[in-house]
Design an enzyme around this catalytic site. Structure first.
Site, PDB file in Angstrom:
ATOM      1  N   ARG A   1      -8.595  -6.619  12.253  1.00  0.00           N
ATOM      2  CA  ARG A   1      -8.304  -7.206  13.557  1.00  0.00           C
ATOM      3  C   ARG A   1      -8.351  -8.727  13.589  1.00  0.00           C
ATOM      4  O   ARG A   1      -7.495  -9.351  14.240  1.00  0.00           O
ATOM      5  CB  ARG A   1      -9.235  -6.595  14.607  1.00  0.00           C
ATOM      6  CG  ARG A   1      -8.787  -5.213  15.066  1.00  0.00           C
ATOM      7  CD  ARG A   1      -9.900  -4.431  15.736  1.00  0.00           C
ATOM      8  NE  ARG A   1     -10.868  -3.947  14.770  1.00  0.00           N
ATOM      9  CZ  ARG A   1     -11.901  -3.173  15.080  1.00  0.00           C
ATOM     10  NH1 ARG A   1     -12.120  -2.819  16.331  1.00  0.00           N
ATOM     11  NH2 ARG A   1     -12.733  -2.754  14.143  1.00  0.00           N
TER      12      ARG A   1
ATOM     13  N   GLN B   1       0.849  -1.180   0.000  1.00  0.00           N
ATOM     14  CA  GLN B   1       0.000   0.000   0.000  1.00  0.00           C
ATOM     15  C   GLN B   1       0.893   1.241   0.000  1.00  0.00           C
ATOM     16  O   GLN B   1       1.682   1.455   0.929  1.00  0.00           O
ATOM     17  CB  GLN B   1      -0.930   0.051   1.196  1.00  0.00           C
ATOM     18  CG  GLN B   1      -1.943   1.191   1.047  1.00  0.00           C
ATOM     19  CD  GLN B   1      -2.750   1.454   2.290  1.00  0.00           C
ATOM     20  OE1 GLN B   1      -2.191   1.842   3.310  1.00  0.00           O
ATOM     21  NE2 GLN B   1      -4.059   1.260   2.218  1.00  0.00           N
TER      22      GLN B   1
ATOM     23  N   TYR C   1      -5.511  10.807   4.552  1.00  0.00           N
ATOM     24  CA  TYR C   1      -4.149  11.091   4.098  1.00  0.00           C
ATOM     25  C   TYR C   1      -4.178  11.889   2.793  1.00  0.00           C
ATOM     26  O   TYR C   1      -5.238  12.293   2.328  1.00  0.00           O
ATOM     27  CB  TYR C   1      -3.359   9.793   3.993  1.00  0.00           C
ATOM     28  CG  TYR C   1      -3.303   9.066   5.324  1.00  0.00           C
ATOM     29  CD1 TYR C   1      -2.635   9.638   6.413  1.00  0.00           C
ATOM     30  CD2 TYR C   1      -3.961   7.863   5.526  1.00  0.00           C
ATOM     31  CE1 TYR C   1      -2.614   9.006   7.650  1.00  0.00           C
ATOM     32  CE2 TYR C   1      -3.942   7.228   6.756  1.00  0.00           C
ATOM     33  CZ  TYR C   1      -3.268   7.807   7.821  1.00  0.00           C
ATOM     34  OH  TYR C   1      -3.262   7.209   9.047  1.00  0.00           O
TER      35      TYR C   1
END
Length: 356
Positions: A313, A95, A175
């Site tokens: 998670r 990424q 971002y």
């Protein structure tokens, strides 16, 4: 969930995708070491691994301990990660993430913090010297954007040269690329601000340039409409649809490997309209506020809402998640206290089940 699928040039053995997860285990030099390689290789039975966000330039680093795709040492580290994942039978993309204004000079080595407009985030960020208020970013001039695009291109080429199978361009979670999409963080005039089409323009140009450089079939894009974190606010539903509609309409002809969407309502009309307009493979991720469950993942795929499901998670705590979900076996519980750190605790020490 457990059937194979091709996402462009990526051949997945199942439709579970490991989400990009910031773990800060790569040291001040941003070099992923043997521990990082072990962590990802442990999870190679997932259909696809998406790396944690990796910075394409030192100015784009968002966090202490974040890995980069810039220096020869970093690229050698990623080469070892790719080798380990492939040896374990996995597929992995990097990424590529430019933090934009979600950083501080104390993290970037004194390099100027950048953004679409000179608007600071309200809050503090972790730096190598401790917590600091977010600075007011330098508003990138139109003439400076080509240089940032080239950083994305170079980092993507570096990822492929290091043996990774592709890249995911990060345009989510507040971002830099997401900052251009959001009317709260992008208040510029001209070609890259104002209208939804103009705010989407820079993301389109970045993704197009990366696709031209390494092949569209090895490029994915991650977005998080209406996520509303890190002050990249998107609260007008009509504007959100216009902005992201313009984005996917412009990218649809490229033939990207996939579009990855993080959204609280993945089966809702908005996300499903984006999926239709994109026309290619779409990965869905709903588990930010709460953890994605096996039943939810099965439902998204069974009901035809997604081509793959992105999980965070559960993949942190269960290196053998694909096996556990296929057999409907109990899961390890993720320890949030060890999500960020420097050592193996909560990173490489979650046990896998012994198969009979």
């Amino acid at each position: 969930m457990f059937s194979p699928i091709n996402l462009g040039a990526l051949s997945l053995t199942n439709r579970l995708v490991m989400a990009p997860l910031t773990r800060t285990r790569s040291g001040e030099a941003g070099v992923p070491g043997p521990m990082v390689a072990e962590h990802y290789a442990q999870r190679a039975s997932l259909g696809l691994i998406v790396s944690e966000g990796t910075y394409p330039s030192h100015a784009g680093q968002g966090f202490p301990g974040q890995p980069g795709l810039v220096t020869p040492e970093q690229l050698e580290g990623w080469r070892q990660v790719a080798t380990a994942v492939h040896a374990a039978g996995g597929q992995m993309v990097a990424q590529v993430m430019h933090a934009g204004r979600v950083t501080h000079e104390g993290t970037t080595g004194g390099r100027t913090v950048l953004g679409p407009s000179a608007i600071a985030i309200n809050g503090q960020t972790h730096t190598y010297a401790g917590k600091q208020p977010y600075p007011v970013p330098h508003a990138l001039a139109d003439s400076e954007l080509a240089g940032v695009i080239e950083e994305f291109v170079t980092a993507s080429r570096n990822a492929i040269a290091a043996g990774l199978d592709g890249v995911e361009v990060h345009s989510a979670n507040g971002y830099l690329l997401h900052e251009f999409l959001s009317p709260a963080s992008n208040q510029r005039d001209g070609l890259y601000g104002g209208s939804p089409e103009n705010r989407a323009r820079f993301v389109v140009e970045v993704v197009t340039a990366v696709a031209d450089a390494i092949g569209a079939s090895r490029v994915g894009l991650r977005i998080s409409p209406e996520h509303n974190i890190q002050d990249a606010l998107e609260t007008d539903a009509d504007d959100v649809l216009a902005t992201y509609g313009a984005l996917v309409d412009a990218l649809a002809p490229l033939g990207l490997a996939y579009l990855s969407v993080l959204h609280a309502e993945p089966t809702g009309a908005f996300v499903q309209e984006l999926r239709t307009r994109f026309g290619g493979s779409v990965l869905l991720n709903s588990g930010f506020a709460q953890m994605t469950s096996r039943d939810e993942a099965l439902g998204l795929l069974h009901d035809g809402h997604a081509d793959g499901v992105v999980v965070g998670r559960p993949a942190i705590a269960n290196p053998d998640l694909a096996y556990r979900w296929q057999e409907d076996l109990p899961l390890n519980v993720a320890d949030a206290a060890t999500f960020y750190g420097t050592g193996p605790e909560g990173y490489t020490d979650y046990p896998a089940l012994t198969r009979s």
